[in-house]
Design a protein around this motif. Sequence first.
Motif, short mmCIF file in Angstrom:
data_model
loop_
_atom_site.label_atom_id
_atom_site.label_comp_id
_atom_site.label_asym_id
_atom_site.label_seq_id
_atom_site.Cartn_x
_atom_site.Cartn_y
_atom_site.Cartn_z
N HIS A 170 17.70 -33.89 -9.56
CA HIS A 170 16.56 -34.53 -8.91
C HIS A 170 15.33 -34.45 -9.81
O HIS A 170 14.94 -33.37 -10.24
N PRO A 171 14.71 -35.57 -10.10
CA PRO A 171 13.62 -35.59 -11.08
C PRO A 171 12.30 -34.96 -10.63
O PRO A 171 11.52 -34.52 -11.47
N SER A 172 12.06 -34.88 -9.34
CA SER A 172 10.75 -34.37 -8.93
C SER A 172 10.75 -32.93 -8.43
O SER A 172 9.69 -32.37 -8.19
N PHE A 173 11.91 -32.31 -8.29
CA PHE A 173 11.96 -30.91 -7.89
C PHE A 173 11.79 -30.02 -9.12
O PHE A 173 12.40 -30.25 -10.15
N GLU A 174 10.99 -28.99 -8.97
CA GLU A 174 10.85 -27.98 -10.02
C GLU A 174 12.15 -27.17 -10.08
O GLU A 174 12.85 -27.04 -9.07
N PRO A 175 12.47 -26.60 -11.24
CA PRO A 175 13.70 -25.81 -11.36
C PRO A 175 13.80 -24.68 -10.33
O PRO A 175 14.88 -24.42 -9.80
N GLU A 176 12.67 -24.06 -10.00
CA GLU A 176 12.69 -22.97 -9.02
C GLU A 176 13.09 -23.48 -7.64
O GLU A 176 13.79 -22.79 -6.89
N VAL A 177 12.65 -24.68 -7.29
CA VAL A 177 13.00 -25.28 -6.00
C VAL A 177 14.48 -25.62 -5.98
O VAL A 177 15.20 -25.36 -5.00
N LYS A 178 14.98 -26.18 -7.07
CA LYS A 178 16.41 -26.51 -7.17
C LYS A 178 17.25 -25.25 -7.01
O LYS A 178 18.24 -25.25 -6.27
N ILE A 200 28.63 -25.75 -6.50
CA ILE A 200 27.26 -25.25 -6.34
C ILE A 200 26.91 -24.35 -7.52
O ILE A 200 25.84 -24.47 -8.12
N PHE A 201 27.83 -23.45 -7.88
CA PHE A 201 27.59 -22.56 -9.02
C PHE A 201 27.48 -23.35 -10.33
O PHE A 201 26.65 -23.02 -11.18
N ALA A 202 28.28 -24.38 -10.48
CA ALA A 202 28.20 -25.23 -11.68
C ALA A 202 26.85 -25.93 -11.75
O ALA A 202 26.25 -26.04 -12.83
N ALA A 203 26.35 -26.41 -10.63
CA ALA A 203 25.04 -27.06 -10.60
C ALA A 203 23.95 -26.06 -10.95
O ALA A 203 23.01 -26.39 -11.69
N LEU A 204 24.07 -24.84 -10.44
CA LEU A 204 23.09 -23.79 -10.81
C LEU A 204 23.13 -23.51 -12.30
O LEU A 204 22.08 -23.39 -12.95
N ARG A 205 24.32 -23.41 -12.88
CA ARG A 205 24.45 -23.17 -14.31
C ARG A 205 23.85 -24.32 -15.12
O ARG A 205 23.27 -24.11 -16.18
N SER A 206 23.97 -25.54 -14.62
CA SER A 206 23.44 -26.69 -15.36
C SER A 206 21.93 -26.63 -15.49
O SER A 206 21.36 -27.22 -16.41
N LEU A 207 21.27 -25.90 -14.59
CA LEU A 207 19.82 -25.77 -14.66
C LEU A 207 19.39 -24.88 -15.84
O LEU A 207 18.25 -24.94 -16.27
N PHE A 243 21.12 -35.68 0.10
CA PHE A 243 21.97 -35.20 -1.00
C PHE A 243 23.41 -35.10 -0.54
O PHE A 243 23.69 -34.63 0.55
N GLU A 244 24.31 -35.53 -1.40
CA GLU A 244 25.73 -35.44 -1.08
C GLU A 244 26.45 -34.40 -1.92
O GLU A 244 27.57 -34.04 -1.60
N SER A 245 25.82 -33.95 -2.99
CA SER A 245 26.46 -32.95 -3.83
C SER A 245 25.40 -32.02 -4.42
O SER A 245 24.23 -32.39 -4.50
N PRO A 246 25.82 -30.86 -4.87
CA PRO A 246 24.87 -29.94 -5.49
C PRO A 246 24.26 -30.54 -6.77
O PRO A 246 23.13 -30.25 -7.11
N PHE A 247 25.01 -31.40 -7.43
CA PHE A 247 24.51 -32.00 -8.66
C PHE A 247 23.38 -32.99 -8.38
O PHE A 247 22.53 -33.22 -9.23
#
Length: 67
Positions: free
Chosen positions: A15-23, A58-65, A6-10
């Motif tokens: 990622h299609p195979s990770f569950e939201p909790e793992v992300k 990182i926070f933006a990627a978390l919010r996108s979830l 991975f090169e970015s938090p996004f």
Amino acid sequence: MSLAHFESPFDVARHPSFEPEVKRAILASWASDAAAVRNRPGLRKPRALRRPVPVDDIFAALRSLEQ
């Protein structure tokens, strides 16, 4: 898959195979102070990444979830 791919938090958030909790767990660990770049409070450099990333990304990627 290794986190070193991975090169970015996004990349993690999309990622299609990770569950939201793992992300969330991965991104939260990246946002932690343990990954802070010395004298650069706005950057994080987890061991898995080749280069630092802005903590705001990182926070933006978390919010996108939540969408």
